[in-house]
Design a protein around this motif. Structure first.
Motif, short mmCIF file in Angstrom:
data_model
loop_
_atom_site.label_atom_id
_atom_site.label_comp_id
_atom_site.label_asym_id
_atom_site.label_seq_id
_atom_site.Cartn_x
_atom_site.Cartn_y
_atom_site.Cartn_z
N LYS A 183 0.95 -1.24 -0.03
CA LYS A 183 -0.14 -0.18 0.31
C LYS A 183 0.79 1.41 0.15
O LYS A 183 0.90 2.08 -0.49
CB LYS A 183 -0.61 -0.39 0.94
CG LYS A 183 -2.17 -1.25 1.19
CD LYS A 183 -2.57 -1.13 2.34
CE LYS A 183 -3.97 -2.28 2.94
NZ LYS A 183 -4.29 -2.13 3.62
N GLU A 184 2.02 1.82 0.80
CA GLU A 184 2.54 2.07 1.33
C GLU A 184 3.70 2.91 -0.08
O GLU A 184 3.77 4.00 -0.92
CB GLU A 184 3.96 2.27 1.47
CG GLU A 184 2.91 2.55 3.21
CD GLU A 184 2.21 0.44 3.65
OE1 GLU A 184 2.07 -0.12 4.59
OE2 GLU A 184 2.87 -0.61 3.04
N VAL A 243 0.53 3.63 -2.79
CA VAL A 243 0.57 5.06 -2.52
C VAL A 243 1.40 6.33 -2.78
O VAL A 243 1.26 7.24 -4.18
CB VAL A 243 0.08 5.43 -0.79
CG1 VAL A 243 0.31 6.68 -0.84
CG2 VAL A 243 -1.43 4.53 -0.43
N VAL A 284 -6.70 7.29 -1.25
CA VAL A 284 -5.50 7.52 -0.23
C VAL A 284 -5.74 9.23 -1.55
O VAL A 284 -5.30 10.58 -0.74
CB VAL A 284 -4.56 7.79 0.04
CG1 VAL A 284 -3.52 8.55 0.24
CG2 VAL A 284 -4.99 6.69 1.44
N GLY A 287 -10.41 3.86 3.53
CA GLY A 287 -9.40 3.58 3.05
C GLY A 287 -9.00 5.02 3.15
O GLY A 287 -7.43 5.75 3.82
N HIS A 288 -9.64 6.18 2.37
CA HIS A 288 -9.34 7.34 2.81
C HIS A 288 -9.62 8.02 4.40
O HIS A 288 -8.18 8.79 4.55
CB HIS A 288 -10.16 8.75 1.97
CG HIS A 288 -10.13 10.17 1.64
ND1 HIS A 288 -9.28 10.80 1.05
CD2 HIS A 288 -10.87 10.64 2.63
CE1 HIS A 288 -9.43 11.88 1.85
NE2 HIS A 288 -10.43 11.85 2.57
N PHE A 323 -6.23 7.29 6.41
CA PHE A 323 -5.27 7.53 5.84
C PHE A 323 -5.27 8.79 6.40
O PHE A 323 -3.88 9.69 6.80
CB PHE A 323 -4.58 7.76 3.91
CG PHE A 323 -3.46 8.44 4.07
CD1 PHE A 323 -2.23 7.79 3.64
CD2 PHE A 323 -3.11 9.60 3.77
CE1 PHE A 323 -1.16 7.51 3.30
CE2 PHE A 323 -2.63 9.89 3.20
CZ PHE A 323 -1.47 9.17 3.25
N ASN A 324 -5.71 9.39 6.65
CA ASN A 324 -5.77 10.61 7.47
C ASN A 324 -6.79 10.97 8.66
O ASN A 324 -7.05 12.13 9.65
CB ASN A 324 -7.33 11.82 6.49
CG ASN A 324 -7.35 11.78 5.09
OD1 ASN A 324 -5.68 13.08 4.29
ND2 ASN A 324 -7.79 11.03 4.16
#
Length: 248
Positions: free
Chosen positions: A55-56, A59, A98, A202-203, A206-207
């Motif tokens: 994922k990292e 992204v 993201v 997911g959004h 991440f936030n």
């Protein structure tokens, strides 16, 4: 003397005859399908590409490309390439939410998963279904077709909300004989809400560090409840209909 003293009953002899009658082309195509899946798995498992599929890393890549006009095309291409391999597409869904936000991320994730599902289905249908149709008895195939005609549509819709590998659903539908238009419409109906949910998930994750924690937890709880409701809505409706029919 028993007619089956050779240890082979009617069923086993029937299976043997079916295997012997399989066209060579069907065997070659099925072997090619297995070889493609094995090569893709090995390529993304035991080569440096495996480090890219986190994922990292995805992204970070999409963040670098976000200002480019073709960034969405890059994401859709990744869906097209990775989906038929059987590898999880969750990193792509996470990256879409993201990098592009909930609204555009949902749109791109929906398009990407539809493209990937279509590619997987057509690949399995082209290379695998002929062998299945020759090996599986006709009576069983006809029975499966009747079941799919009656229950297949909403089953495909429902499993899109379950944590089942993406490619398993696509390949399973293709090899089971689900008609492509039925598969496409059911997949779209299932993916429209599920991609919105997963993209937002997911959004929000991440936030979470910069957002109000209570708001994030409340929204995520709402998302999980919605997933559960959508997953079991159809079977619960069928159960209610059966009980109502029995009472009447």
């Amino acid at each position: 003397m028993s007619p089956h003293t050779d240890g082979q009953g009617p069923d086993s002899r029937s299976i043997t005859r079916r295997l012997q009658s399989v066209p060579r082309g069907a065997l070659i195509k099925f072997a090619l399908l297995i070889a493609l899946l094995a090569m893709a798995f090995a390529l993304f498992r035991w080569t440096p590409l495996s480090e890219f599929l986190t994922k990292e890393r995805i992204v970070a890549l999409m963040m670098d490309l976000r200002s480019a006009w073709w960034a969405p095309v890059a994401l859709l291409t990744l869906y097209l390439v990775l989906s038929p391999t059987g590898l999880p597409v969750s990193p792509l869904i996470f990256a879409g939410g993201v990098v592009f936000g909930v609204q555009l991320g949902w749109l791109y994730n929906l398009l990407g998963t539809m493209i990937g599902a279509t590619a997987s289905f057509l690949l399995a249908r082209a290379l695998g279904y002929e062998l299945v149709s020759h090996v599986v008895p006709d009576a069983l195939l006809q029975r499966a077709e009747k079941i799919l005609e009656k229950h297949g549509f909403w089953t495909i819709v429902r499993v899109r909300f379950l944590p089942i590998p993406f490619a398993v659903i696509n390949y399973g539908a293709a090899l089971a004989g689900v008609r492509f238009p039925q598969f496409l419409v059911a997949t779209a109906i299932g993916l429209v809400p599920s991609m919105l949910i997963y993209t937002y998930f997911g959004h929000a994750l991440f936030n979470a560090a910069t957002a109000d924690r209570q708001t994030v937890i409340r929204n995520l709880a709402g998302v999980l409840i919605l997933v559960m409701l959508l997953t079991f809505l159809v079977p619960l409706r069928k159960m209610w209909k059966k009980r109502r029919y029995r009472k009447n």
